[in-house]
Design a protein around this motif. Sequence first.
Motif, PDB file in Angstrom:
ATOM      1  N   UNK A  77       0.836  -1.200   0.000  1.00 43.79           N
ATOM      2  CA  UNK A  77       0.000   0.000   0.000  1.00 43.79           C
ATOM      3  C   UNK A  77       0.872   1.251   0.000  1.00 43.79           C
ATOM      4  N   UNK A  78       1.933   1.225   0.796  1.00 44.56           N
ATOM      5  CA  UNK A  78       2.807   2.395   0.918  1.00 44.56           C
ATOM      6  C   UNK A  78       3.605   2.661  -0.349  1.00 44.56           C
ATOM      7  N   UNK A  79       3.663   1.690  -1.263  1.00 43.33           N
ATOM      8  CA  UNK A  79       4.307   1.900  -2.563  1.00 43.33           C
ATOM      9  C   UNK A  79       3.298   2.269  -3.642  1.00 43.33           C
ATOM     10  N   UNK A  80       2.013   2.253  -3.299  1.00 44.75           N
ATOM     11  CA  UNK A  80       0.960   2.523  -4.284  1.00 44.75           C
ATOM     12  C   UNK A  80       0.588   1.306  -5.105  1.00 44.75           C
ATOM     13  N   UNK A  81       0.989   0.116  -4.649  1.00 48.84           N
ATOM     14  CA  UNK A  81       0.843  -1.095  -5.469  1.00 48.84           C
ATOM     15  C   UNK A  81      -0.454  -1.858  -5.218  1.00 48.84           C
ATOM     16  N   UNK A 139       2.060   0.991 -11.688  1.00 50.54           N
ATOM     17  CA  UNK A 139       2.512   1.785 -12.841  1.00 50.54           C
ATOM     18  C   UNK A 139       3.707   2.606 -12.383  1.00 50.54           C
ATOM     19  N   UNK A 140       4.697   2.778 -13.239  1.00 51.19           N
ATOM     20  CA  UNK A 140       5.876   3.522 -12.773  1.00 51.19           C
ATOM     21  C   UNK A 140       5.524   4.968 -12.424  1.00 51.19           C
ATOM     22  N   UNK A 141       4.516   5.539 -13.070  1.00 52.39           N
ATOM     23  CA  UNK A 141       4.135   6.932 -12.764  1.00 52.39           C
ATOM     24  C   UNK A 141       3.372   7.056 -11.440  1.00 52.39           C
ATOM     25  N   UNK A 142       2.953   5.923 -10.868  1.00 49.06           N
ATOM     26  CA  UNK A 142       2.139   5.954  -9.641  1.00 49.06           C
ATOM     27  C   UNK A 142       2.915   5.527  -8.398  1.00 49.06           C
ATOM     28  N   UNK A 143       4.205   5.247  -8.554  1.00 46.55           N
ATOM     29  CA  UNK A 143       4.984   4.752  -7.420  1.00 46.55           C
ATOM     30  C   UNK A 143       5.091   5.816  -6.333  1.00 46.55           C
ATOM     31  N   UNK A 144       4.966   5.398  -5.074  1.00 45.63           N
ATOM     32  CA  UNK A 144       5.121   6.294  -3.925  1.00 45.63           C
ATOM     33  C   UNK A 144       6.416   5.932  -3.210  1.00 45.63           C
ATOM     34  N   UNK A 202      -0.006  11.872  -4.499  1.00 46.49           N
ATOM     35  CA  UNK A 202       0.986  12.052  -3.438  1.00 46.49           C
ATOM     36  C   UNK A 202       2.385  11.988  -4.062  1.00 46.49           C
ATOM     37  N   UNK A 203       3.365  12.524  -3.358  1.00 48.25           N
ATOM     38  CA  UNK A 203       4.743  12.409  -3.833  1.00 48.25           C
ATOM     39  C   UNK A 203       5.421  11.244  -3.113  1.00 48.25           C
ATOM     40  N   UNK A 204       5.572  11.345  -1.781  1.00 51.53           N
ATOM     41  CA  UNK A 204       6.218  10.281  -1.015  1.00 51.53           C
ATOM     42  C   UNK A 204       5.201   9.632  -0.078  1.00 51.53           C
ATOM     43  N   UNK A 205       5.460   8.395   0.312  1.00 46.16           N
ATOM     44  CA  UNK A 205       4.594   7.736   1.293  1.00 46.16           C
ATOM     45  C   UNK A 205       5.381   6.697   2.075  1.00 46.16           C
TER      46      UNK A 205
END
Length: 322
Positions: A77-81, A139-144, A202-205
């Motif tokens: 979840x914290x990676x946006x995956x 997606x590489x554009x959605x990575x946190x 978001x930018x970082x997570x």
Amino acid sequence: MATSEFDIIERYFMHHGTTRDDIVLGIGDDAALLQAPPARLLVSAVDTLVSGRHFPDNASAFDIGYKALAVNLSDLAAMGAEPAWATLALTLPEIDTAWLQAFADGFFSLADQHRLALVGGDTTRGPLSVSVQVQGFVESASVLRRDAAQSGQAIYVSGTPGDAAFALQALLRGDTVDPTLLKRLHRPTPRLALGQALGGVATAAVDVSDGLLADLGHILKASGCGATLWPDRLPQSDALRSLAGEVALEYQLNGGDDYELCFTVSPQRQAGLARVLEGLPVAVTEIGVVTAGPGIVCQPDNGVAYTPDAHGYDHFARGANG
Ligand code: ADP
Ligand code: MG
């Protein structure tokens, strides 16, 4: 053993739960064969729970199965995956069929909610230990990533951090603990829908496993920034609201095990954030701002700024059972 290793695998883990088209070969061969989608990144995480350290010796088997997966899904979840597959390395002191059934029920109850399939594992005898590895896609554009925060960005957290640590302290004192609060400790909700919704916003997570200060600190260190936090605006559950202010704050800032998400958003994206949050089951709260730093400063609404004492959960430093 009364039951062989293969009987255990067959009875409790094989052909259980979600089936997926991207599994060419699941449990039963020397290794699983999996078809990753070509256009997305494969995301992989592993976490081990050891009896007596990550859960009490008398923890329920259902909760252990649930939480061993939950802590891993929280990392995805914290990676946006989006989760897809898991493997399970299980070390058992003995073959206890009731324990195994409850453990598998806990594991699959969460796995099925997220279309996650168990594709392999290992079963050995020894002191109870549960290691789960999860894989998912993003997606590489959605990575946190942790290293993407910048000065001026807003800091948010989901849910009400501090509840799990408060429940644990109450349990250790021998108090009766409200079931809803206990659930926050034993069956944390990995914030997968939130993490995926934050992609591109978001930018970082980071997920909050060791305490808000410690985990936000990971983002700030990786990003070369600092932060100002607003202690009066930290989200607070009813349970924490009944405590003295500074005691509640200690749980909010340093309590671990909540598995909420802490993330940063640039000011231009804050309006977009409200849109992607619509319909999600968890509230998020703006709690501060990223600064040039270094370090975290707490700025009360009416009072003098101070540097909070961060002592996030460190297994090796404190050697307790969190
Ligand atoms: P090997 O000796 O070749 O590593 P094992 O006998 O350990 O194979 O495992 C047989 C099959 O059962 C493998 O496909 C393995 O992934 C799977 N497996 C073993 N233990 C578990 C478990 N606890 N959960 C899920 N699958 C398991
Ligand atoms: Mg083999």
